[in-house]
Design a protein around this motif. Sequence first.
Motif, short mmCIF file in Angstrom:
data_model
loop_
_atom_site.label_atom_id
_atom_site.label_comp_id
_atom_site.label_asym_id
_atom_site.label_seq_id
_atom_site.Cartn_x
_atom_site.Cartn_y
_atom_site.Cartn_z
N UNK A 60 21.85 26.53 47.86
CA UNK A 60 20.55 26.11 47.34
C UNK A 60 20.16 24.75 47.91
N UNK A 96 14.99 25.26 41.07
CA UNK A 96 16.29 25.62 40.49
C UNK A 96 16.12 26.54 39.29
N UNK A 97 15.00 26.32 38.57
CA UNK A 97 14.74 27.14 37.39
C UNK A 97 13.88 28.33 37.76
N UNK A 100 16.04 33.73 38.65
CA UNK A 100 17.47 34.02 38.55
C UNK A 100 18.18 33.09 37.58
N UNK A 101 17.47 32.06 37.09
CA UNK A 101 18.12 31.10 36.20
C UNK A 101 18.31 31.66 34.80
N UNK A 102 17.48 32.60 34.41
CA UNK A 102 17.50 33.06 33.03
C UNK A 102 18.36 34.30 32.86
N UNK A 103 19.13 34.28 31.79
CA UNK A 103 20.09 35.35 31.56
C UNK A 103 19.45 36.55 30.88
N UNK A 104 18.60 36.28 29.90
CA UNK A 104 18.06 37.37 29.10
C UNK A 104 16.63 37.67 29.57
N UNK A 111 11.82 30.90 27.84
CA UNK A 111 12.62 29.91 28.54
C UNK A 111 11.82 29.25 29.66
#
Lengths: 204, 119
Positions: A60, A96-97, A100-104, A111
């Motif tokens: 990244x 960065x956010x 792909x940063x969020x899980x759910x 989020x």
Amino acid sequence: MMAEATKLTARRDRPPLVLFELCFSTSLSSASLHVSNHPSRIINQLNRLLNKHTDTMSTFFDTVKKSWEDVPVDASKDNAISTTEFLEAAESLTTLFGRSFYRIDGAVSLAKLYFRCPGLGSFQACQERHVWQRQGKHCSTSWIDRSELTRHRKSVTASLLLPHFQRPSRTLSSTSLRRRSTLPPRALFGSTGTPFPSSFAPIY
Amino acid sequence: MAQPVRLSRHHSHQSTDTSLYSGLDFTAQALRHNISNPNKELADSFREAYGNTLKPHHSFVVKPLFSAAMSATPYRKDFYAKLGGDDAKVQQQLEKYLSALEKIVATLNQFLARKEAKW
């Protein structure tokens, strides 16, 4: 033509499908043959795919537009931080956010609201002010802050801290006032009720 | 490493840029906490950083929403895998990136702590 190009770009993560689409559209779709079959388009697409999958060791931080290490701090000018580099680095950090940063999946919108949007909103506000003030050759972040503080623009600051509700409320107010001025006989409820679906309704 | 200044609620609306600076401080502290504690999940690090940075500025309505949003952060292994394939290289670059970010945040916090930056 544009729709097909967008579709190909959006599906870069699935190379077999992209290749299949390239072949399929080239052979069967006569309407888009002269566009999708253009050699430069196919070569660019294949090069992009090749670079994506051979350069697996890049991180990244290799792909980021501007790193914080590249932001100059001038100690001789009271630790003045160069605004252009600072804003570029801040913009890069917001990538960065990404998705792909969020899980759910179901919580992505919530989020995103609290991780990404406030940062981006503040960043854009700073960037706009920087563009405006760059003409005066004052390019440090602290100078921009001081200029805002000396102008006592508290209302702007306070409203910028709530960017998600500021825009719809402005839309509602301006639209209703416009309707009120253009249609004097209407009641106030009529002028404010009509623009509600186009301003606040989508976020409620 | 310079310790960031903890802003109180009294200083919450100093300028427009304070919102951006607090966000940077929040991110920097979360990533530093996660690097320093290899056994901690990302959500724990972000919660820890939230309590030190943004929480004093948020109202009782926003706080539970933000806490819920923390649960959406990815697992540690997934996050570092997304940053790059070579874990050692990622850690090295992240350390450099984070040190530079902390330096900027410390400079900004020093400025914000001054009397001229308050209203």
